[in-house]
Design a protein around this motif. Structure first.
Motif: not given
Length: 118
Positions: A55-59
């Motif tokens: 989820l962090g990687l997709v902002g």
């Protein structure tokens, strides 16, 4: 694995989720989570930590923080790695106040430094 009559276990599913998260393929992650539930396999702390990282990687750091909060409702308690993944997400988007808030929460839960003065 299925074609070879091998039933995937939590380790197999976690590997799939990790790969999909790193590739930012969150739709596939959610399909794997659905399949896990259908098979009666509950996500563990590693599953959730991978999801938080993805989820962090997709902002989506706020959604990741929600996952961190919701884990215990599903009988799974966050560990240092889960907190670190969530904190990292806020650092990436330069929301340091949120990152520090999570660090304080983590410390309050007893995940603080246990080192002696080195």
């Amino acid at each position: 694995m299925v074609e070879m009559c091998l039933k995937p276990d939590i380790f197999s599913y976690n590997s799939l989720i990790d790969v999909y998260c790193k590739n930012r393929e969150m739709d596939k992650v959610y399909k794997v989570l659905d399949e896990m539930h259908e098979q009666g396999i509950l996500p563990d702390v590693i599953t959730y930590t991978n999801l938080i990282g993805g989820l962090g990687l997709v902002g989506q750091p706020d959604k990741a923080r929600d996952i961190l909060k919701e884990m215990k409702e599903f009988g799974c308690y966050p560990d240092v790695a889960a907190y670190n993944a969530t904190i990292r997400n806020f650092c990436i988007v330069k929301r340091l106040d949120d990152a520090y808030q999570l660090m304080d929460e983590m410390m309050a839960k007893g995940f603080g430094c246990k080192c002696n003065n080195l």
